[in-house]
Design a protein around this motif. Structure first.
Motif, PDB file in Angstrom:
ATOM      1  N   TYR A  19       0.830  -1.215   0.000  1.00  0.00           N
ATOM      2  CA  TYR A  19       0.000   0.000   0.000  1.00  0.00           C
ATOM      3  C   TYR A  19       0.861   1.261   0.000  1.00  0.00           C
ATOM      4  CZ  TYR A  19      -4.214  -2.664   1.213  1.00  0.00           C
ATOM      5  OH  TYR A  19      -5.276  -3.524   1.216  1.00  0.00           O
ATOM      6  N   GLY A  20       1.925   1.206   0.805  1.00  0.00           N
ATOM      7  CA  GLY A  20       2.729   2.419   0.999  1.00  0.00           C
ATOM      8  C   GLY A  20       3.851   2.580   0.001  1.00  0.00           C
ATOM      9  N   GLU A  21       3.862   1.722  -1.021  1.00  0.00           N
ATOM     10  CA  GLU A  21       4.948   1.744  -1.998  1.00  0.00           C
ATOM     11  C   GLU A  21       4.668   2.806  -3.055  1.00  0.00           C
ATOM     12  OE1 GLU A  21       5.765  -2.197  -3.269  1.00  0.00           O
ATOM     13  OE2 GLU A  21       6.792  -1.585  -5.107  1.00  0.00           O
ATOM     14  N   THR A  22       5.699   3.563  -3.406  1.00  0.00           N
ATOM     15  CA  THR A  22       5.517   4.561  -4.448  1.00  0.00           C
ATOM     16  C   THR A  22       5.823   3.945  -5.806  1.00  0.00           C
ATOM     17  OG1 THR A  22       7.796   5.319  -4.294  1.00  0.00           O
ATOM     18  CG2 THR A  22       6.152   6.465  -2.927  1.00  0.00           C
ATOM     19  N   MET A  25       9.519   3.509  -6.258  1.00  0.00           N
ATOM     20  CA  MET A  25      10.095   2.314  -5.646  1.00  0.00           C
ATOM     21  C   MET A  25       9.782   1.081  -6.476  1.00  0.00           C
ATOM     22  SD  MET A  25       8.905   3.158  -1.796  1.00  0.00           S
ATOM     23  CE  MET A  25       9.424   1.613  -1.099  1.00  0.00           C
ATOM     24  N   GLU A  41      12.303  13.213  -3.188  1.00  0.00           N
ATOM     25  CA  GLU A  41      11.240  12.374  -2.640  1.00  0.00           C
ATOM     26  C   GLU A  41      10.016  13.136  -2.136  1.00  0.00           C
ATOM     27  OE1 GLU A  41      13.909   9.461  -0.190  1.00  0.00           O
ATOM     28  OE2 GLU A  41      12.193   8.358  -0.986  1.00  0.00           O
ATOM     29  N   VAL A  42       9.902  14.413  -2.508  1.00  0.00           N
ATOM     30  CA  VAL A  42       8.699  15.166  -2.125  1.00  0.00           C
ATOM     31  C   VAL A  42       8.061  15.873  -3.333  1.00  0.00           C
ATOM     32  CG1 VAL A  42       9.089  15.505   0.348  1.00  0.00           C
ATOM     33  CG2 VAL A  42      10.158  17.064  -1.288  1.00  0.00           C
ATOM     34  N   ILE A  61       5.836  10.660  -5.290  1.00  0.00           N
ATOM     35  CA  ILE A  61       4.628  10.885  -4.487  1.00  0.00           C
ATOM     36  C   ILE A  61       3.400  10.355  -5.230  1.00  0.00           C
ATOM     37  CG2 ILE A  61       5.397  12.737  -2.960  1.00  0.00           C
ATOM     38  CD1 ILE A  61       4.158  14.758  -4.922  1.00  0.00           C
ATOM     39  N   TRP A  66      -1.802   3.060  -7.779  1.00  0.00           N
ATOM     40  CA  TRP A  66      -2.601   3.922  -8.653  1.00  0.00           C
ATOM     41  C   TRP A  66      -2.333   3.693 -10.126  1.00  0.00           C
ATOM     42  CZ3 TRP A  66      -1.493   9.157  -5.722  1.00  0.00           C
ATOM     43  CH2 TRP A  66      -2.153   9.117  -4.487  1.00  0.00           C
TER      44      TRP A  66
ATOM     45  N   MET B   1       9.084   4.218   1.861  1.00  0.00           N
ATOM     46  CA  MET B   1       7.799   3.512   2.033  1.00  0.00           C
ATOM     47  C   MET B   1       6.930   4.318   2.998  1.00  0.00           C
ATOM     48  SD  MET B   1       6.343   0.522   1.214  1.00  0.00           S
ATOM     49  CE  MET B   1       7.416  -0.889   1.180  1.00  0.00           C
ATOM     50  N   PHE B   2       5.708   4.581   2.580  1.00  0.00           N
ATOM     51  CA  PHE B   2       4.779   5.235   3.496  1.00  0.00           C
ATOM     52  C   PHE B   2       4.168   4.176   4.404  1.00  0.00           C
ATOM     53  CE2 PHE B   2       4.976   9.345   1.740  1.00  0.00           C
ATOM     54  CZ  PHE B   2       4.996   9.249   0.361  1.00  0.00           C
ATOM     55  N   ILE B   4       1.254   2.966   5.337  1.00  0.00           N
ATOM     56  CA  ILE B   4      -0.168   2.970   5.020  1.00  0.00           C
ATOM     57  C   ILE B   4      -0.762   1.627   5.419  1.00  0.00           C
ATOM     58  CG2 ILE B   4      -1.870   3.115   3.156  1.00  0.00           C
ATOM     59  CD1 ILE B   4       0.088   4.996   1.707  1.00  0.00           C
ATOM     60  N   ILE B  29      -7.787  10.903   0.072  1.00  0.00           N
ATOM     61  CA  ILE B  29      -6.665  11.230  -0.818  1.00  0.00           C
ATOM     62  C   ILE B  29      -7.155  11.267  -2.260  1.00  0.00           C
ATOM     63  CG2 ILE B  29      -5.836   8.832  -1.116  1.00  0.00           C
ATOM     64  CD1 ILE B  29      -2.960  10.062  -0.928  1.00  0.00           C
ATOM     65  N   ALA B  30      -6.666  12.251  -2.989  1.00  0.00           N
ATOM     66  CA  ALA B  30      -6.988  12.336  -4.426  1.00  0.00           C
ATOM     67  C   ALA B  30      -5.652  12.409  -5.186  1.00  0.00           C
ATOM     68  CB  ALA B  30      -7.890  13.523  -4.722  1.00  0.00           C
ATOM     69  N   GLY B  31      -5.111  13.603  -5.334  1.00  0.00           N
ATOM     70  CA  GLY B  31      -3.810  13.722  -6.001  1.00  0.00           C
ATOM     71  C   GLY B  31      -2.677  13.271  -5.099  1.00  0.00           C
ATOM     72  N   GLY B  32      -2.842  13.555  -3.804  1.00  0.00           N
ATOM     73  CA  GLY B  32      -1.822  13.167  -2.835  1.00  0.00           C
ATOM     74  C   GLY B  32      -0.642  14.109  -2.739  1.00  0.00           C
ATOM     75  N   THR B  33      -0.676  15.209  -3.493  1.00  0.00           N
ATOM     76  CA  THR B  33       0.516  16.057  -3.541  1.00  0.00           C
ATOM     77  C   THR B  33       0.723  16.863  -2.265  1.00  0.00           C
ATOM     78  OG1 THR B  33      -0.763  17.757  -4.677  1.00  0.00           O
ATOM     79  CG2 THR B  33       0.509  16.245  -6.050  1.00  0.00           C
ATOM     80  N   LEU B  36       0.731  13.195   0.800  1.00  0.00           N
ATOM     81  CA  LEU B  36       1.883  12.291   0.800  1.00  0.00           C
ATOM     82  C   LEU B  36       3.157  13.024   1.215  1.00  0.00           C
ATOM     83  CD1 LEU B  36       1.137   9.994  -2.266  1.00  0.00           C
ATOM     84  CD2 LEU B  36       0.872   9.490   0.151  1.00  0.00           C
ATOM     85  N   VAL B  37       3.258  14.291   0.855  1.00  0.00           N
ATOM     86  CA  VAL B  37       4.422  15.072   1.288  1.00  0.00           C
ATOM     87  C   VAL B  37       4.389  15.220   2.813  1.00  0.00           C
ATOM     88  CG1 VAL B  37       5.565  17.318   1.159  1.00  0.00           C
ATOM     89  CG2 VAL B  37       4.641  16.258  -0.904  1.00  0.00           C
ATOM     90  N   ARG B  40       5.369  11.974   4.326  1.00  0.00           N
ATOM     91  CA  ARG B  40       6.809  11.742   4.179  1.00  0.00           C
ATOM     92  C   ARG B  40       7.556  12.358   5.345  1.00  0.00           C
ATOM     93  NH1 ARG B  40       8.997   8.398   0.647  1.00  0.00           N
ATOM     94  NH2 ARG B  40       8.387   9.419  -1.286  1.00  0.00           N
TER      95      ARG B  40
END
Lengths: 159, 293
Positions: A19-22, A25, A41-42, A61, A66, B1-2, B4, B29-33, B36-37, B40
């Motif tokens: 779930y938390g993988e970008t 990654m 990474e932001v 991000i 998705w 890794m987040f 989640i 969450i939609a875009g997450g911009t 997610l930041v 992080r």
């Protein structure tokens, strides 16, 4: 762990992701596509830029989940044959590459821009690469490389 | 890794509200911009449950309502706003605003709903929507409510989004009589990928005598929330356009702003920017409305 299906550089992939993988990654670690670079990474530097359904996104991000059902293009997918594309060749000829770390991200942004408009103006180029940072070059050569890629070159070819 | 814990891909608004009720503390969450930041930078020890709005078709639509107003779904991205034919035809001002956000990658990911619900005093979509007298459709367990965007901003990063409620769409009234002119100027250190130091959106129409009508002026990063400059607007209403009018309107707007000093700029510099940008944007809005100088 959810399973996703997506096209990466034209190949259908069936991958289990966390779930938390970008997306960054997933591309680097699971698919070995290390041309996609990890920078800030932001979502601010653009080094991780890839195309999802033809649109540039910052994969650091963007959750891997998705990309299910979508098409991903990375720098490795710009040519099928492993030779340089005309865009990449233009970068080389114009001296747009110094350390090279930002280049995959720039190539993806430029590729998307040129798909929309074959002969962008300098302003359009600057806007099109506004999400990519370079610490080495000062951008001028990168801009010229993008501008000149679809022009017939009158310069002597490099040996 | 987040970190989640769970990620739900909601397929309808009703499902989203149910999930919000069943999983207290879960984040939309939609875009997450933004989210997610933030995640992080937050402690990796805090697991988060996410409810994604990305698969909800109703939230991503742009269309004209039965009453002839423009409806923009909460998960519409800024890139979509920049390129949407209906917006370019009916309200090109919004496309101009959307183009000032971030950079190409961010505009492909970030959503107008996410930007608005962040409640950031610098949110780029806020001044324009304030100036357009937008209404927000909010849906929760109690049902639907329509809120004037003026009432939405409660404080820095605080918006009137109640428990288990989501923003579903933004409704922009369209005047069928006169051409509306709007202009947004975002003053920031960089030309892209930057947060506004100060921003201003002006909107107006002009009447048969070339006088300013329906003047609305909104400021970002000039107060704890995005604000309208009601006194300046009232002064400008019905007036003939002139350089002197612009200066006087700008001075009044300056008195309504309450900026603070931050590392980006001092309060004094921001007040100065208010004066300059109100004049500049109102002039351009007038020209965009068909005004002649």
């Amino acid at each position: 762990m959810p399973e996703i299906n997506c096209y990466v550089n034209g190949e259908l992939k069936n991958i289990c992701v966390d779930y938390g993988e970008t997306l960054l990654m997933m591309l680097r670690n699971r698919l070995g596509l290390t041309g996609v670079k990890k920078g800030c990474e932001v979502g601010e530097c653009g080094a991780c830029t890839v195309l999802v359904d033809g649109k540039p996104v910052t994969s650091c991000i963007y959750l891997a989940l998705w990309v299910d059902g979508k098409n991903v293009l990375t720098v490795e997918g710009l040519t099928a044959s492993g030779e340089l594309s005309s865009l990449q060749q233009s970068f080389v000829e114009e001296g747009a590459v110094q350390c090279g770390f930002c280049i995959p991200g720039f190539l993806m942004s430029a590729y998307a821009l040129l798909k929309k408009k074959k002969h962008p103006t300098e302003t359009e180029i600057r806007n099109g690469i506004a999400g990519n940072f370079c610490r080495c070059t000062g951008y001028e050569n990168i801009i010229r490389a993008i501008k000149n890629v679809n022009q017939t070159s009158t310069k002597a070819k490099l040996p | 890794m987040f970190n989640i814990k769970e990620h739900f891909s909601a397929t309808s608004i009703n499902e989203t509200i149910r999930l919000l009720q069943d999983y207290p503390g879960a984040k939309l969450i939609a875009g997450g911009t933004d989210l997610l930041v933030k995640m992080r930078k937050a402690s990796p020890k805090c697991p988060v449950s996410l409810i994604s709005l990305r698969e909800i078709v109703e939230l991503s639509q742009i269309y004209l309502t039965e009453t002839g107003n423009l409806s923009i779904g909460a998960t519409v991205t800024f890139d979509e706003i920049c390129n949407n034919e209906l917006i370019l035809e009916k309200m090109p001002f919004l496309a101009q605003v959307a183009a000032t956000i971030g950079g190409p990658q961010l505009r492909n990911m970030a959503t107008v709903g996410g930007n608005l619900c962040s409640g950031a005093p610098s949110a780029d979509s806020a001044p324009a929507l304030l100036a357009l007298d937008a209404r927000l459709e909010l849906i929760g367990p109690q049902g639907k409510r329509l809120l004037d965007v003026k009432e939405f901003f409660l404080g820095p990063f605080q918006v009137d989004l109640r428990d288990n409620e989501i923003l579903s769409c933004i409704i922009i009234p369209l005047s069928s009589e006169r051409a509306l002119g709007g202009y947004y100027y975002k003053y920031s250190m960089r030309n892209a990928m930057d947060i506004a130091t100060l921003s201003c959106a002006s909107v107006c129409e002009i009447d048969a005598k070339n006088c300013l009508k329906s003047v609305r002026i909104a400021l970002g990063t000039a107060a704890p929330t995005p604000i309208r400059c009601f006194k300046a607007e009232r002064f400008a209403e019905g007036q003939q356009f002139s350089k002197e009018l612009l200066e006087r309107v700008a001075l009044i707007a300056q008195s309504e702003a309450k900026p603070r000093s931050s590392w980006r700029a001092s309060k004094e510099y921001r007040l100065h920017l208010v004066k300059v940008l109100v004049a500049r944007t109102l002039k351009q809005a007038y020209l965009n409305a068909g005004g002649v100088i």
